[in-house]
Design a protein around this motif. Structure first.
Motif, PDB file in Angstrom:
ATOM      1  N   SER A 201       0.555  -0.762  -0.033  1.00  0.00           N
ATOM      2  CA  SER A 201      -0.171  -0.093  -0.153  1.00  0.00           C
ATOM      3  C   SER A 201       0.618   1.559   0.044  1.00  0.00           C
ATOM      4  CB  SER A 201      -0.690  -0.556   1.186  1.00  0.00           C
ATOM      5  OG  SER A 201      -0.277  -0.016   2.569  1.00  0.00           O
TER       6      SER A 201
ATOM      7  N   LYS B 157      -2.974   4.936   7.216  1.00  0.00           N
ATOM      8  CA  LYS B 157      -4.029   4.028   8.150  1.00  0.00           C
ATOM      9  C   LYS B 157      -4.842   4.259   8.364  1.00  0.00           C
ATOM     10  CE  LYS B 157       0.186   4.001  10.953  1.00  0.00           C
ATOM     11  NZ  LYS B 157       1.621   3.186  11.312  1.00  0.00           N
TER      12      LYS B 157
ATOM     13  N   HIS C  89      -8.570   5.028   4.951  1.00  0.00           N
ATOM     14  CA  HIS C  89      -8.738   4.289   4.071  1.00  0.00           C
ATOM     15  C   HIS C  89      -9.345   4.501   2.782  1.00  0.00           C
ATOM     16  CE1 HIS C  89      -6.898  -0.134   5.197  1.00  0.00           C
ATOM     17  NE2 HIS C  89      -6.122   0.482   5.982  1.00  0.00           N
TER      18      HIS C  89
ATOM     19  N   TYR D 144       0.058  -5.552   1.691  1.00  0.00           N
ATOM     20  CA  TYR D 144      -1.194  -5.036   1.867  1.00  0.00           C
ATOM     21  C   TYR D 144      -1.600  -5.180   0.291  1.00  0.00           C
ATOM     22  CZ  TYR D 144      -5.536  -2.045   2.885  1.00  0.00           C
ATOM     23  OH  TYR D 144      -6.991  -1.856   2.676  1.00  0.00           O
TER      24      TYR D 144
ATOM     25  N   PHE E  96       0.085   0.102  14.016  1.00  0.00           N
ATOM     26  CA  PHE E  96      -0.046   0.117  12.861  1.00  0.00           C
ATOM     27  C   PHE E  96       1.198  -0.112  12.217  1.00  0.00           C
ATOM     28  CE2 PHE E  96      -4.366  -0.454  13.462  1.00  0.00           C
ATOM     29  CZ  PHE E  96      -4.423  -1.645  13.753  1.00  0.00           C
ATOM     30  N   GLY E  97       2.462  -0.918  11.451  1.00  0.00           N
ATOM     31  CA  GLY E  97       3.542  -0.793  10.412  1.00  0.00           C
ATOM     32  C   GLY E  97       4.475  -1.262  10.707  1.00  0.00           C
TER      33      GLY E  97
ATOM     34  N   ASP F 201       5.326  -4.035   8.680  1.00  0.00           N
ATOM     35  CA  ASP F 201       5.868  -3.405   7.544  1.00  0.00           C
ATOM     36  C   ASP F 201       7.520  -3.939   8.096  1.00  0.00           C
ATOM     37  OD1 ASP F 201       3.023  -4.292   7.183  1.00  0.00           O
ATOM     38  OD2 ASP F 201       3.078  -1.397   7.145  1.00  0.00           O
TER      39      ASP F 201
HETATM   40  O1  PXL Z   1       0.404  -2.363   8.686  1.00  0.00           O
HETATM   41  C1  PXL Z   1      -0.697  -2.784   7.810  1.00  0.00           C
HETATM   42  C2  PXL Z   1      -1.184  -2.194   6.606  1.00  0.00           C
HETATM   43  C3  PXL Z   1      -0.127  -1.525   5.431  1.00  0.00           C
HETATM   44  N1  PXL Z   1      -1.192  -0.673   4.498  1.00  0.00           N
HETATM   45  C4  PXL Z   1      -2.589   0.012   5.378  1.00  0.00           C
HETATM   46  C5  PXL Z   1      -2.762  -0.679   6.313  1.00  0.00           C
HETATM   47  C6  PXL Z   1      -2.023  -1.422   7.302  1.00  0.00           C
HETATM   48  C7  PXL Z   1      -2.546  -1.701   8.466  1.00  0.00           C
HETATM   49  O2  PXL Z   1      -3.776  -1.134   8.937  1.00  0.00           O
HETATM   50  O3  PXL Z   1      -3.894   0.650   7.002  1.00  0.00           O
HETATM   51  C8  PXL Z   1      -2.999   0.087   3.969  1.00  0.00           C
END
Ligand code: PXL
Length: 483
Positions: free
Chosen positions: A11, A45, A48, A83, A411-412, A415
């Protein structure tokens, strides 16, 4: 040196850090030149709202890349997927990765099929799993698993696991594990483990482990371990690649002496001090969990099946089914606890549940499974990372890392983990358990330095991100899990 191609499919957000906003920066800061495909463009994040690529649009980019790669067999390709919002896009990404892998099979000699019964002709590339029966012809590349029966012809590359039966012809490269039966012809390279039976012909390189019965012919290089039976033939003078030539047999006992780096030790001293056994054991330990022995570093798919966290999905529901179908083609998978539960259709409450999930994923064909965070009700202060793979004896091994929980609701971090993991695999190679320790070291430090906000402070911690993962010298070590 082969050219490195990292393709990150994740993403992108307008504001903040997740997906490719993390991966693109991390890869570049660590000296890579990634190719970036953004599956969505969201506001953040947390919100959306924005646009999403559909599967045709994903196909336009990836099939163009596939066409470009058709005549470029001199590059290593590493896919990192994160993602992906909908199932059609997951399927399209999978289709393109498979197509490219297939093309590579022709040019580079990659093959992931399992052979059964008879196999005649050529086999190029990898064979994982079991092969029973006969193989005539050539095999280039890696073979993991068992081979029973006959193999005639040539084998170049690596063989891990067991081989029972006959092999006639040439073997170049590595053989780890057991070989029972006969080998006629040439073997160049390394052999670790046991060989029972006969070997006729030439062997160049290293043999570690046991040889029982007969060996006729020539050995160049090192032979360590036990020899029972007969050795007939010649041992040639040291060759250029392995300047010290030694035969060590079972009368060696262990010693704690350490060889000073760079010091030349003659054969007599080696025997006297019995150092070689130690250095061989170290080498073996290093090689045992070496990433090169688990996956093929010419073509690799690291799949972070980003679907949700803590019981909440943030992709379409049917993405789960798409990942379940794709799993068999994935080399490394890095789900969190919730994603593991979705893929394996079971809840994780205790360690034995984790082991079940690891087994499910490995038996579906994933070569390296890393469950990035498991929380137990009975230990609120820690979270656990689990890693599992088939070792060189084709046995599943499990390890865990106990991590002090930092209460950071953001979150992250998954990733950040997946792109650091790929970077270390590509750049450092070697022991995967050490790689994970170093990645965790960076991750923990970045999280600790981000506690005041809602985002990971990626830019502020860029030097930590670019480091070798030995900050403060505090490394979380793996613990073996026995089941
Ligand atoms: O971290 C995972 C992630 C990746 N991409 C998007 C997210 C999230 C977690 O919320 O919303 C767009």
């Amino acid at each position: 040196m082969k050219k490195e191609n990292i393709i990150s499919i994740q993403s992108q957000v307008f504001d903040g850090f997740c997906g490719n906003n993390i991966a693109a920066f991390v890869f570049r800061r660590r000296g890579h030149i990634p190719k970036i495909l953004n599956t969505v463009q969201y506001y953040s994040k947390f919100k959306h709202s924005g646009v999403e690529l559909n599967s045709q649009e994903v196909d336009v980019i990836l099939s163009e890349y596939n066409k470009d790669q058709e005549f470029m067999s001199d590059s290593n390709i590493y896919f990192l997927t994160g993602y992906i919002k909908n199932a059609e896009c997951v399927d399209m990404v999978t289709k393109n990765i498979l197509e490219l892998r297939k093309k590579r099979k022709i040019q580079n000699g990659k093959n992931n099929d399992n052979g059964k019964e008879y196999m005649n002709g050529h086999m190029n590339g990898h064979m994982n799993g079991h092969m029973n029966g006969h193989m005539n012809g050539h095999m280039n590349g890696h073979m993991n698993g068992h081979m029973n029966g006959h193999m005639n012809g040539h084998m170049n590359g690596h063989m891990n696991g067991h081989m029972n039966g006959h092999m006639n012809g040439y073997m170049n490269g590595h053989m780890n594990g057991h070989m029972n039966g006969h080998m006629n012809g040439y073997m160049n390279g390394h052999m670790n483990g046991h060989m029972n039976g006969h070997m006729n012909g030439h062997m160049n390189g290293y043999t570690n482990g046991h040889i029982n019965d007969h060996m006729n012919g020539h050995t160049n290089g090192h032979m360590n371990g036990h020899t029972n039976g007969h050795i007939n033939g010649h041992m040639n003078e040291p060759n250029v690649e392995y300047p010290n030539r030694h035969i060590n047999s079972s009368e060696h006992k262990s010693s704690n002496l350490i060889i000073p780096e760079g010091k030349l030790i003659n054969e007599k001293d080696m025997h006297k001090n019995n150092i070689l056994a130690v250095s061989q054991r170290r080498k073996k330990d290093k090689e045992l969990y070496s990433i090169e022995n688990i996956i093929n570093l010419n073509f690799l798919w690291v799949c972070d099946p980003v679907m949700g966290d803590n019981g909440r999905l943030y992709v379409d529901e049917c993405v789960v089914e798409s990942y379940k179908k794709a799993i068999q083609y994935v080399d490394i998978i890095t789900p969190n606890q919730y994603e593991t539960e979705l893929l394996c259709e079971m809840k994780i409450n205790e360690e034995k549940d984790v082991i079940k999930c690891l087994n499910v994923l490995l038996h579906k064909g994933v070569k390296l499974v890393i469950i990035t965070s498991v929380n137990y009700n009975f230990d609120k202060d820690h979270l656990f990372l689990y890693v599992s793979f088939f070792n060189n004896k084709n046995k599943i091994v499990y390890f865990k890392y106990k991590i002090l929980k930092i209460h950071f609701n953001c979150f992250g971090s998954g990733d950040l983990f997946s792109c650091l993991l790929l970077s270390f695999i590509v750049k450092q190679k070697g022991n995967i358990l050490h790689i994970i320790s170093k990645v965790l070291n960076i991750l923990q430090n970045v999280i600790k330095n981000s506690l005041t906000g809602l985002e990971l402070n990626i830019i502020e911690n860029q030097d930590i991100i670019a480091s070798d993962g030995l900050i403060n010298d505090v490394l979380i070590k793996e613990e073996p899990v026995f089941f």
